[in-house]
Scaffold this motif. Structure first.
Motif, PDB file in Angstrom:
ATOM      1  N   PHE A  54       5.541  15.421   8.680  1.00  0.00           N
ATOM      2  CA  PHE A  54       4.762  15.095   7.489  1.00  0.00           C
ATOM      3  C   PHE A  54       4.803  13.587   7.342  1.00  0.00           C
ATOM      4  CE2 PHE A  54       9.031  15.160   5.758  1.00  0.00           C
ATOM      5  CZ  PHE A  54       9.029  14.177   4.808  1.00  0.00           C
ATOM      6  N   ALA A  55       3.994  13.072   6.429  1.00  0.00           N
ATOM      7  CA  ALA A  55       3.953  11.616   6.258  1.00  0.00           C
ATOM      8  C   ALA A  55       4.041  11.263   4.789  1.00  0.00           C
ATOM      9  CB  ALA A  55       2.664  11.053   6.851  1.00  0.00           C
ATOM     10  N   SER A  56       4.711  10.154   4.489  1.00  0.00           N
ATOM     11  CA  SER A  56       4.631   9.571   3.157  1.00  0.00           C
ATOM     12  C   SER A  56       3.781   8.304   3.251  1.00  0.00           C
ATOM     13  CB  SER A  56       6.022   9.263   2.611  1.00  0.00           C
ATOM     14  OG  SER A  56       6.762   8.482   3.512  1.00  0.00           O
ATOM     15  N   ALA A  57       3.167   7.914   2.143  1.00  0.00           N
ATOM     16  CA  ALA A  57       2.270   6.759   2.155  1.00  0.00           C
ATOM     17  C   ALA A  57       2.409   6.000   0.852  1.00  0.00           C
ATOM     18  CB  ALA A  57       0.823   7.208   2.342  1.00  0.00           C
ATOM     19  N   GLN A  58       2.307   4.698   0.935  1.00  0.00           N
ATOM     20  CA  GLN A  58       2.460   3.888  -0.268  1.00  0.00           C
ATOM     21  C   GLN A  58       1.613   2.629  -0.176  1.00  0.00           C
ATOM     22  OE1 GLN A  58       5.922   2.234  -3.189  1.00  0.00           O
ATOM     23  NE2 GLN A  58       6.581   2.554  -1.119  1.00  0.00           N
ATOM     24  N   ILE A  59       0.966   2.317  -1.291  1.00  0.00           N
ATOM     25  CA  ILE A  59       0.217   1.066  -1.415  1.00  0.00           C
ATOM     26  C   ILE A  59       0.959   0.207  -2.424  1.00  0.00           C
ATOM     27  CG2 ILE A  59      -1.958   0.025  -2.176  1.00  0.00           C
ATOM     28  CD1 ILE A  59      -3.301   2.781  -1.528  1.00  0.00           C
ATOM     29  N   ASN A 113     -11.863  -1.425  -3.657  1.00  0.00           N
ATOM     30  CA  ASN A 113     -12.689  -0.481  -2.891  1.00  0.00           C
ATOM     31  C   ASN A 113     -12.087  -0.200  -1.512  1.00  0.00           C
ATOM     32  OD1 ASN A 113     -14.424  -0.401  -5.053  1.00  0.00           O
ATOM     33  ND2 ASN A 113     -15.899  -1.839  -4.187  1.00  0.00           N
ATOM     34  N   ILE A 114     -11.515  -1.232  -0.885  1.00  0.00           N
ATOM     35  CA  ILE A 114     -10.844  -1.015   0.411  1.00  0.00           C
ATOM     36  C   ILE A 114      -9.657  -0.067   0.216  1.00  0.00           C
ATOM     37  CG2 ILE A 114      -9.419  -2.122   2.192  1.00  0.00           C
ATOM     38  CD1 ILE A 114     -11.191  -4.627   1.891  1.00  0.00           C
ATOM     39  N   LEU A 115      -8.884  -0.297  -0.845  1.00  0.00           N
ATOM     40  CA  LEU A 115      -7.710   0.550  -1.087  1.00  0.00           C
ATOM     41  C   LEU A 115      -8.119   1.978  -1.434  1.00  0.00           C
ATOM     42  CD1 LEU A 115      -5.386  -1.888  -3.063  1.00  0.00           C
ATOM     43  CD2 LEU A 115      -5.173  -1.149  -0.674  1.00  0.00           C
ATOM     44  N   ASP A 116      -9.219   2.111  -2.182  1.00  0.00           N
ATOM     45  CA  ASP A 116      -9.699   3.446  -2.514  1.00  0.00           C
ATOM     46  C   ASP A 116     -10.128   4.181  -1.239  1.00  0.00           C
ATOM     47  OD1 ASP A 116     -10.408   5.384  -4.568  1.00  0.00           O
ATOM     48  OD2 ASP A 116     -12.465   5.038  -3.922  1.00  0.00           O
ATOM     49  N   ALA A 117     -10.816   3.464  -0.367  1.00  0.00           N
ATOM     50  CA  ALA A 117     -11.227   4.067   0.908  1.00  0.00           C
ATOM     51  C   ALA A 117      -9.995   4.440   1.735  1.00  0.00           C
ATOM     52  CB  ALA A 117     -12.118   3.093   1.689  1.00  0.00           C
ATOM     53  N   GLY A 121      19.563  -8.216  -6.293  1.00  0.00           N
ATOM     54  CA  GLY A 121      18.387  -7.528  -5.788  1.00  0.00           C
ATOM     55  C   GLY A 121      17.502  -8.478  -5.010  1.00  0.00           C
ATOM     56  N   TYR A 122      16.648  -7.919  -4.166  1.00  0.00           N
ATOM     57  CA  TYR A 122      15.640  -8.685  -3.462  1.00  0.00           C
ATOM     58  C   TYR A 122      14.276  -8.075  -3.731  1.00  0.00           C
ATOM     59  CZ  TYR A 122      19.485 -10.557  -0.624  1.00  0.00           C
ATOM     60  OH  TYR A 122      20.634 -11.168  -0.198  1.00  0.00           O
ATOM     61  N   LEU A 123      13.236  -8.893  -3.738  1.00  0.00           N
ATOM     62  CA  LEU A 123      11.884  -8.340  -3.740  1.00  0.00           C
ATOM     63  C   LEU A 123      11.645  -7.795  -2.336  1.00  0.00           C
ATOM     64  CD1 LEU A 123       9.884 -11.012  -5.729  1.00  0.00           C
ATOM     65  CD2 LEU A 123      11.358  -9.162  -6.522  1.00  0.00           C
ATOM     66  N   ARG A 124      11.189  -6.560  -2.259  1.00  0.00           N
ATOM     67  CA  ARG A 124      11.077  -5.917  -0.949  1.00  0.00           C
ATOM     68  C   ARG A 124      10.199  -6.709   0.012  1.00  0.00           C
ATOM     69  NH1 ARG A 124       7.420  -0.868  -3.134  1.00  0.00           N
ATOM     70  NH2 ARG A 124       5.549  -2.088  -3.538  1.00  0.00           N
ATOM     71  N   PRO A 125      10.597  -6.786   1.278  1.00  0.00           N
ATOM     72  CA  PRO A 125       9.766  -7.449   2.283  1.00  0.00           C
ATOM     73  C   PRO A 125       8.776  -6.481   2.930  1.00  0.00           C
ATOM     74  CG  PRO A 125      11.904  -6.937   3.209  1.00  0.00           C
ATOM     75  CD  PRO A 125      11.934  -6.448   1.794  1.00  0.00           C
ATOM     76  N   GLU A 126       8.918  -5.203   2.650  1.00  0.00           N
ATOM     77  CA  GLU A 126       8.018  -4.160   3.156  1.00  0.00           C
ATOM     78  C   GLU A 126       8.207  -2.984   2.200  1.00  0.00           C
ATOM     79  OE1 GLU A 126       9.446  -2.861   7.019  1.00  0.00           O
ATOM     80  OE2 GLU A 126      11.363  -2.217   6.208  1.00  0.00           O
ATOM     81  N   THR A 127       7.247  -2.057   2.155  1.00  0.00           N
ATOM     82  CA  THR A 127       7.423  -0.905   1.266  1.00  0.00           C
ATOM     83  C   THR A 127       8.254   0.181   1.940  1.00  0.00           C
ATOM     84  OG1 THR A 127       5.560   0.526   1.895  1.00  0.00           O
ATOM     85  CG2 THR A 127       5.058  -1.331   0.427  1.00  0.00           C
ATOM     86  N   MET A 163       0.355  -4.347   0.725  1.00  0.00           N
ATOM     87  CA  MET A 163       0.472  -3.581   1.964  1.00  0.00           C
ATOM     88  C   MET A 163       0.090  -2.138   1.692  1.00  0.00           C
ATOM     89  SD  MET A 163       4.221  -4.594   3.337  1.00  0.00           S
ATOM     90  CE  MET A 163       3.899  -4.467   5.094  1.00  0.00           C
ATOM     91  N   ALA A 164      -0.268  -1.435   2.739  1.00  0.00           N
ATOM     92  CA  ALA A 164      -0.429   0.013   2.660  1.00  0.00           C
ATOM     93  C   ALA A 164       0.322   0.556   3.865  1.00  0.00           C
ATOM     94  CB  ALA A 164      -1.907   0.396   2.703  1.00  0.00           C
ATOM     95  N   GLU A 165       1.361   1.333   3.588  1.00  0.00           N
ATOM     96  CA  GLU A 165       2.216   1.772   4.695  1.00  0.00           C
ATOM     97  C   GLU A 165       2.350   3.290   4.742  1.00  0.00           C
ATOM     98  OE1 GLU A 165       5.214  -1.582   6.057  1.00  0.00           O
ATOM     99  OE2 GLU A 165       5.832  -0.733   4.133  1.00  0.00           O
ATOM    100  N   ILE A 166       2.310   3.791   5.965  1.00  0.00           N
ATOM    101  CA  ILE A 166       2.505   5.217   6.223  1.00  0.00           C
ATOM    102  C   ILE A 166       3.780   5.382   7.046  1.00  0.00           C
ATOM    103  CG2 ILE A 166       1.587   7.201   7.495  1.00  0.00           C
ATOM    104  CD1 ILE A 166      -1.233   5.848   7.029  1.00  0.00           C
TER     105      ILE A 166
END
Lengths: 646, 646
Positions: free
Chosen positions: A286-291, A95-99, A259-265, A313-316
């Protein structure tokens, strides 16, 4: 015929009995959607949430018992820093992510991304993470136990200072630790009450003040000089060794691709910048966004959800013209009030908070520009909307020495909990760092071309070669030298020209590290005037980055309280928007007729997308409400004998 | 005053001009929510989607140009099997996942989970993945190139048979490859037109029919016997080596804790079973559900999104009483029509599809039980709701030899695309396998205790020991023997008792592998009668498991067609539910007054959660609509000069 009353649970009084369901589908849907609208817009009635002091032990018991989250692989003994979210925690998070998605991606028309977690090593070499995303660790030379070097030194020195005070008979006043950065480093170390000489005390105090600034070798020096050993075993420690915090793996069967598991998106955004820009018709801002999930192989994770090895994470990433950081919608948020802790205040050793509107903060230059201000305001709105207490929320500006290797300016949203003030959202201006390094490394143009309304006249240098003698002199290096000169800024070319005049030659260093002496008989550098119709630039990136687990945990603390009349009865009063379950459904007795109705009722609610939960256990109605208070369920429907279904 | 008309885009005619916006906020919201309701319930008008044959080249061009997805780290050259979703692909995926979450988790009251990707090796050893989740690979002995052994053998043998036919002058008829399993193995191998003797042809044909059943050593034998070399270089190949398909890493700094990236989300459910059961008040049936990334380190990934190294899954684990696989809501789906390909039909070498209702399929025993049938029907409803063409959707039952190591029965939803029939959803009955192995390994009871309405009388065996002599004889092994005997089923104890009578002793094998001879003078096994009030059992697990990337790709193919009048004009006609952007907003001219209105309009739409997109480029209205047809945007608003905003 009415079948049940829509009554309130703990927080809200929605005119009890005003909504009565019937089995008639149209009437049911009408009633439910009326309620649904009320649900989403209703405001909690006043309840006394502060009758009892916050009790973390009680909250933890609720979180475990009601399976908000638990250690991962618990039946296998668990692994530090890895947690699984259970039904309540997962729904709260969803629900937090949906919001979040609605507040940012949909409402602000951001370009959503879903890039891979597994990241090619070259990408993270370029971004600097392979070299710099590391902590220093020391090992017990005998039992192999591992510590973070800075944490250990700090803990031991603090314990010795405490022991000194005891020996001197000075009462030790525990400084109130409201700063997460300090708290997380604490290890429970005790030292004997031994008096130190005054010089040592001074040296120790200086050391503590500087602890964040030491390199690994410097920490090693300190460990040797001050005879610091493993406080648990007394054994000697190894020299500090750098430990990269990324999880490493091989891609494919050959072992040749690392390869590495990403430390940030974030890097997933940057490597796609050219496609994103094209999608946006070549224009900024403009902005890109990723959860998504990111990973950090902590040396010693602690503090529950606040410092974990795998996290959502949720990053813009907002791409903006470096010469114009205005924001088109700034006006909409200029009156949002922020609680600020600017760097000037911190540098004076104070933590006084300043309240002011976003408009004022940007106007006075405390917040650097409109875009940064806009995101601070929008984030303030988001966090309070999902239930974070605005009185326990502040924006702290980073001081120069604590900024990440890529950041130009940074504000953290810190949320206060029992762990102190914890960074939950970082709003950094990463400047053009990432796009520039990826562009240089891959030779792809990650730049914006902006058509100028009026052409501009630019002074430049033109570089010409005496092709034949130049080629004969530099042979296979000729190409590299030309490439290097073509990439030099105007200022550097001016220097070369000046050196030609003063010394008759100049040195050029190529990408392969070789230096070559060039002379004006082979290379001519002449000023020219060019009329440009297009301006080309690398955009700056403003990055609001959300640690969802930290926000979720803070929200749990801010939502938890005990009933005034009964301290044992805990309540999690989530806003309806994020509550895992919206409606509790109970029958006034176990009569089979009523049981049929509540099952039918929950099915209808759920078909409309409203999460409801039946409690058909043998407990009393009061007990049922209490149990669902712990889940944060804001509404309840009680089906009674006045109900007739049909 | 009206400001713009709400007109149709390509698929739907929503009474053009019937909805006109004004700036009055209440009127705007009213109009928009009226439209929003219509949007969500409207049915496409008939358009001719089959005027032109499907052209995969054209679709691929659209998917790349409009950034649905692209190779990850493309600017670094990419890595096979890793893809990034761009704005359109991410939103499409987010909408599919949102629909999935509502269809299953909310509507069916499932217990949501979010468990870690990084998984302790012990967990995956227990589940069997460390030993069995592997493929056999061979290496070129000179250049190190790697192939999947079975794929390579198959490709070479097929090429030789083709060469034989050419040499015999038989026209080679390419068998139509509709089966994904076959297609994926194809490697482009050519062999000279050489006639083979008849025995060899027969042997080759037998070999191909059995290719899925060979072990690594058997494949090695075949490679040696038939002199199979690397078809590209002619070099010899190594013996087949097993390659585990899980990505491996170390957790923490010591290197002592090994972890794998999960190959499925399922194990995260099972290790949390005890907490989930408690959350559900100790009762079955119930289901847990999880959406998340899983990983599979393929030897040689191909086929775009269909076979990748990192992918989003959505998995349901439904826990059910093994003696009662009825489903309470089966009645609601019994009339849903399924297209079945049962195993009997396949075993006869045919692929005839049978259409029947779910009720009939379960009634006739074609689908084993109500719960499996319920999920097949619900999945059929879900897939068609998001836009999968029901005519290109079938349920194929697994044959015994192709089932996963843990499965008791399995049906795949296969979706037909240009790659043939591809498995997109697996519905497996995993029996009690996983819960049993985790329970045995961790000694945690992962069982359901069911209070019996009527107590039952059970015949059992009681095991008693002559404590002193038993202890003296077996010493430190005594405990292990007792533990082993306590865990034996009734039937095995009966055998021991029988052996005591016939031979005077019996052998017991303990968990450590040691065998011990026990005798009736030390161990007494006597029948007893026990009245049980509680029944205890390990639930069976029915698992619908969704590969979201495969579904998304199939949906793209099913949604793509070209305008009857213009083959170059591609359309992606997504259902409104999943369309990345719902409304296109354009102005009839570049007049600044109209520009202001469209920006205001999109803001208002987005604030209401409706993804809208402005096209304010210089293109013609027709061109703008065409460009947005490629994005699958179902509706459009055109702002014209009749519009007045205010």
């Amino acid at each position: 015929m009415p079948i049940g009353s829509f009554s309130s649970s703990w927080t809200r009084k929605l005119a009890p009995l005003a909504y009565r369901f019937t089995q008639n589908p149209a009437h049911f849907i009408h009633t439910t959607s009326t309620i649904a609208t009320k649900i989403m817009t209703s405001v909690p009635t006043t309840v006394n949430k502060t009758a009892h002091e916050f009790d973390k032990g009680n909250l933890d018991a609720v979180l475990t018992r009601r399976f908000f989250y638990a250690p991962a692989f618990e039946i296998y003994g668990g692994v530090a820093g890895l947690y699984d979210y259970g039904p309540t925690g997962s729904s709260l998070q969803a629900n937090i992510l949906d919001a979040w998605r609605k507040h940012y991606i949909i409402e602000e028309d951001m370009l959503e991304l879903d890039t891979t977690i597994m990241t090619l090593d070259e990408v993270l070499k370029t971004s600097g993470h392979v070299a710099k995303f590391a902590d220093w660790m020391v090992k017990d030379t005998k039992n192999g136990e591992i510590y973070r070097a800075d944490h250990l030194v700090e803990a031991v020195i603090e314990a010795r200072l405490k022991g000194d005070k005891e020996a001197r008979g000075i009462e030790h006043v525990e400084v109130e630790e409201t700063d997460e950065k300090k708290k997380k480093k604490k290890k429970n170390v005790k030292a004997a009450a031994v008096k130190l000489d005054d010089n040592t005390v001074a040296e120790y105090e200086f050391l503590l003040a500087q602890i964040d600034n030491y390199t690994g070798p410097e920490l090693g020096e300190i460990i040797r000089k001050h005879k610091i050993t493993n406080p648990t075993t007394g054994n000697e420690l190894t020299e500090p060794v750098e430990f990269n915090l990324m999880f490493e793996s091989n891609i494919g069967p050959t072992g040749a691709i690392k390869g590495y598991l990403r430390p940030e998106t974030a890097q997933g955004h940057f490597v796609n910048f050219a496609r994103l820009l094209e999608f946006n018709n070549g224009r900024v801002p403009f902005a890109s966004a990723q959860i998504g999930k990111s990973f950090r192989n902590e040396i010693a994770p602690r503090q529950g959800l606040l410092r974990v090895r795998e996290f959502t994470m949720a990053e813009i990433e907002h791409y903006v013209d470096p010469l114009d950081k205005k924001h088109a919608r700034f006006n909409e948020v200029k009156d949002v009030v922020l609680t600020l802790l600017p760097k000037d205040v911190q540098q004076e050793g104070r933590t006084d908070l300043v309240q002011m509107t976003t408009g004022e903060a940007v106007g006075k230059g405390i917040v650097d520009n409109e875009t940064l201000g806009y995101f601070l305001a929008r984030t303030q709105l988001f966090l309070t909307k999902i239930g974070i207490d605005p009185k326990r929320l502040r924006c702290r500006q980073h001081m120069a020495n604590e900024m990440a290797h890529y950041a130009a300016d940074c504000w953290d949203f810190e949320i206060q909990s029992s762990y102190g003030w914890v960074e939950c959202v970082g709003c950094a201006d990463r400047s053009a760092y990432d796009l520039t390094v990826h562009s240089v490394r891959t030779k792809q143009a990650l730049r914006v071309q902006q058509r100028l309304e009026k052409p501009v006249v630019v002074e430049k240098f033109d570089v010409q070669y005496e092709a034949k003698p130049f080629g004969m002199k530099f042979k296979k290096d000729a190409g590299a030298i030309k490439e290097t000169l073509a990439g030099l800024p105007k200022e550097r070319l001016q220097c070369i020209k000046d050196e030609f005049a003063s010394k008759g030659s100049s040195l050029v260093k190529c990408a392969d590290g070789k230096e070559h002496e060039i002379t004006p008989d082979l290379v001519r550098i002449e000023p020219i005037t060019v009329t440009e119709h297009v301006r080309e630039f690398t955009p700056n990136v403003i990055e609001p980055s959300f640690g969802i687990g930290r926000i979720l945990y803070s929200l749990l603390e801010h939502s938890y309280w005990a009933r005034e009349q009964d301290v044992a009865r805990g309540v999690l009063s989530f806003p309806v928007l994020v509550a895992p379950i919206k409606v509790l459904i109970v029958a006034i007795s176990n009569d089979p007729a009523l049981t049929t109705i509540i099952h039918d009722l929950t099915r209808r609610f759920r078909k409309l997308g409203i999460a409801s939960r039946i409690d058909d256990s043998g407990a009393s109605i009061g007990k049922k409400y209490a149990r669902n208070d712990e889940l944060g369920t804001p509404f309840g429907v009680t089906v009674d004998f006045a109900s007739e279904w049909g």
